[in-house]
Write an enzyme that holds these catalytic residues in place. Sequence first.
Site, PDB file in Angstrom:
ATOM      1  N   SER A  50      -6.138  -1.540 -14.962  1.00 10.81           N
ATOM      2  CA  SER A  50      -5.575  -0.525 -14.070  1.00 10.81           C
ATOM      3  C   SER A  50      -5.865   0.887 -14.580  1.00 10.81           C
ATOM      4  CB  SER A  50      -4.061  -0.732 -13.956  1.00 10.81           C
ATOM      5  OG  SER A  50      -3.440   0.443 -13.491  1.00 10.81           O
ATOM      6  N   HIS A 107      13.385   0.454  -2.906  1.00 15.29           N
ATOM      7  CA  HIS A 107      13.405   0.372  -1.445  1.00 15.29           C
ATOM      8  C   HIS A 107      13.741  -1.078  -1.107  1.00 15.29           C
ATOM      9  CE1 HIS A 107      12.578   1.015   2.709  1.00 15.29           C
ATOM     10  NE2 HIS A 107      11.416   0.380   2.721  1.00 15.29           N
ATOM     11  N   GLU A 230       3.459  27.952   6.456  1.00 19.63           N
ATOM     12  CA  GLU A 230       4.761  28.612   6.591  1.00 19.63           C
ATOM     13  C   GLU A 230       5.902  27.608   6.720  1.00 19.63           C
ATOM     14  OE1 GLU A 230       4.638  31.845   9.470  1.00 19.63           O
ATOM     15  OE2 GLU A 230       6.771  32.245   9.166  1.00 19.63           O
TER      16      GLU A 230
HETATM   17  P1  NAD Z   1       2.334   3.640  -5.397  1.00 17.63           P
HETATM   18  O1  NAD Z   1       1.354   3.080  -4.449  1.00 17.63           O
HETATM   19  O2  NAD Z   1       2.347   5.119  -5.627  1.00 17.63           O
HETATM   20  O3  NAD Z   1       2.167   2.965  -6.838  1.00 17.63           O
HETATM   21  C1  NAD Z   1       2.052   1.602  -7.026  1.00 17.63           C
HETATM   22  C2  NAD Z   1       1.678   1.272  -8.470  1.00 17.63           C
HETATM   23  O4  NAD Z   1       1.587  -0.145  -8.616  1.00 17.63           O
HETATM   24  C3  NAD Z   1       0.345   1.819  -8.927  1.00 17.63           C
HETATM   25  O5  NAD Z   1       0.446   2.120 -10.301  1.00 17.63           O
HETATM   26  C4  NAD Z   1      -0.606   0.633  -8.728  1.00 17.63           C
HETATM   27  O6  NAD Z   1      -1.722   0.700  -9.578  1.00 17.63           O
HETATM   28  C5  NAD Z   1       0.297  -0.515  -9.115  1.00 17.63           C
HETATM   29  N1  NAD Z   1      -0.012  -1.806  -8.502  1.00 17.63           N
HETATM   30  C6  NAD Z   1      -0.351  -2.061  -7.226  1.00 17.63           C
HETATM   31  N2  NAD Z   1      -0.441  -3.381  -7.013  1.00 17.63           N
HETATM   32  C7  NAD Z   1      -0.124  -3.980  -8.184  1.00 17.63           C
HETATM   33  C8  NAD Z   1      -0.028  -5.328  -8.611  1.00 17.63           C
HETATM   34  N3  NAD Z   1      -0.262  -6.351  -7.780  1.00 17.63           N
HETATM   35  N4  NAD Z   1       0.319  -5.573  -9.903  1.00 17.63           N
HETATM   36  C9  NAD Z   1       0.564  -4.557 -10.768  1.00 17.63           C
HETATM   37  N5  NAD Z   1       0.492  -3.252 -10.413  1.00 17.63           N
HETATM   38  C10 NAD Z   1       0.149  -2.977  -9.146  1.00 17.63           C
HETATM   39  O7  NAD Z   1       3.778   3.127  -4.931  1.00 17.63           O
HETATM   40  P2  NAD Z   1       5.097   3.992  -4.641  1.00 17.63           P
HETATM   41  O8  NAD Z   1       4.855   4.861  -3.445  1.00 17.63           O
HETATM   42  O9  NAD Z   1       5.586   4.606  -5.890  1.00 17.63           O
HETATM   43  O10 NAD Z   1       6.110   2.852  -4.153  1.00 17.63           O
HETATM   44  C11 NAD Z   1       6.756   1.976  -5.060  1.00 17.63           C
HETATM   45  C12 NAD Z   1       8.106   1.570  -4.484  1.00 17.63           C
HETATM   46  O11 NAD Z   1       8.958   2.722  -4.432  1.00 17.63           O
HETATM   47  C13 NAD Z   1       8.067   1.024  -3.073  1.00 17.63           C
HETATM   48  O12 NAD Z   1       9.064   0.048  -2.958  1.00 17.63           O
HETATM   49  C14 NAD Z   1       8.425   2.234  -2.218  1.00 17.63           C
HETATM   50  O13 NAD Z   1       8.978   1.921  -0.954  1.00 17.63           O
HETATM   51  C15 NAD Z   1       9.467   2.868  -3.112  1.00 17.63           C
HETATM   52  N6  NAD Z   1       9.687   4.305  -2.874  1.00 17.63           N
HETATM   53  C16 NAD Z   1       8.623   5.156  -2.931  1.00 17.63           C
HETATM   54  C17 NAD Z   1       8.825   6.505  -2.779  1.00 17.63           C
HETATM   55  C18 NAD Z   1       7.696   7.474  -3.001  1.00 17.63           C
HETATM   56  O14 NAD Z   1       7.985   8.629  -3.238  1.00 17.63           O
HETATM   57  N7  NAD Z   1       6.424   7.096  -2.967  1.00 17.63           N
HETATM   58  C19 NAD Z   1      10.129   7.006  -2.510  1.00 17.63           C
HETATM   59  C20 NAD Z   1      11.209   6.109  -2.490  1.00 17.63           C
HETATM   60  C21 NAD Z   1      10.960   4.754  -2.666  1.00 17.63           C
HETATM   61 MG    MG Z   2      10.243   4.759   2.169  1.00 19.74          MG
END
Ligand code: NAD
Ligand code: MG
Length: 338
Positions: A50, A107, A230
Amino acid sequence: MKVYYDKDANLDVLKDKKIAVLGYGSQGHAHANNLKDSGMNVVVGLRQGSNSIKKAQNAGLEVAEVAEAVGQADIVMVLLPDESQASAYDQEIKDNLKQGAALAFAHGLNIHFDYIKPREDIDVFMAAPKGPGHLVRSTYEGGGGVPCLVAVNQDSSGKALETAIAYASAVGGGRAGIIETTFKDETETDLFGEQAVLCGGTTALVQAGFETLVEAGYPPEMAYFECLHELKLIVDLMYEGGIANMRYSISNTAEFGDLTRGPRVVNEQTKAEMKKILSEIQSGQFAREFMEDNAQGGKVFPELRSRASGHQIEEVGAKLRGMMPWIDKGKIVDKSKN
Ligand code: NAD
Ligand code: MG
Ligand code: MG
């Protein structure tokens, strides 16, 4: 409605625990670093090869493969993309999770819609920051915090809520407010917010405004400043003191236009569509559509994503931001680190 703050959190429940944060994306990097800075024992779980391994190591974090990180941990926070969580649970988490450990989410989608059926001996809780991961990190570093939702789906230890609150506090949520809710309510409100208002609603509004001006013959640069740049300045005022605070700052002309024209842009028909979107979320139709597209190798999503990134507003924006170096300097998203 219960709201907890740092004073209500007992961080001692995390002190002798090892926390595995799976994934080092938007949320993963923020949780891992905030937990570490709050004095917690963290291991980041990533796949072999990764790109994120180097980023996490450069931040001074311990990194292991997913199955190995899970096996070491008392709490496993799953911060993989929602569409990958169920297969990761089946293949790398389920059989490696210690007896009586806690499985955590930011989530509720996979638990609420039964894509993951967790082992019965474990705790299942949620600590879901109400903001993008990069801000969960930058706000914490600045001494503040992003509000957080907590919920418990399974409580085998009898301490799941206490653990969830402590976890939320350690990522900075207790500085802003930790709200206790359910997996159902978090899942449905989160999806609605991002689809109708925060992401979908806002980007569609910005693009439609930009297109209207450009199609009428105004320069795209002016349309960009007016409809995108803006927006932040206006939203900052709303963030600080609500809509009334923003209206205090704008001119009477702007306020009269706001009050008379705004409801014509977002009208009864728009609200009826929002209700339809909410019911598709509640019935599980949206989740199914998303998961099925992914299971078929991603037919719709990549096509939509690529079309959106080719919009004229992105091109003109990149050029104009190049002339505003201070934006780049204080950047929240730095793809080499987070
Ligand atoms: P992301 O896509 O930014 O990151 C995912 C990470 O997991 C990456 O490091 C990727 O390399 C790794 N990955 C992907 N598939 C994998 C696998 N099979 N095995 C091991 N590693 C793997 O994800 P995110 O947006 O941070 O979302 C993560 C969780 O957080 C989700 O449940 C999302 O709904 C929740 N969430 C996200 C946000 C946000 O700001 N993005 C806000 C609130 C909640
Ligand atoms: Mg969300
Ligand atoms: Mg959200």
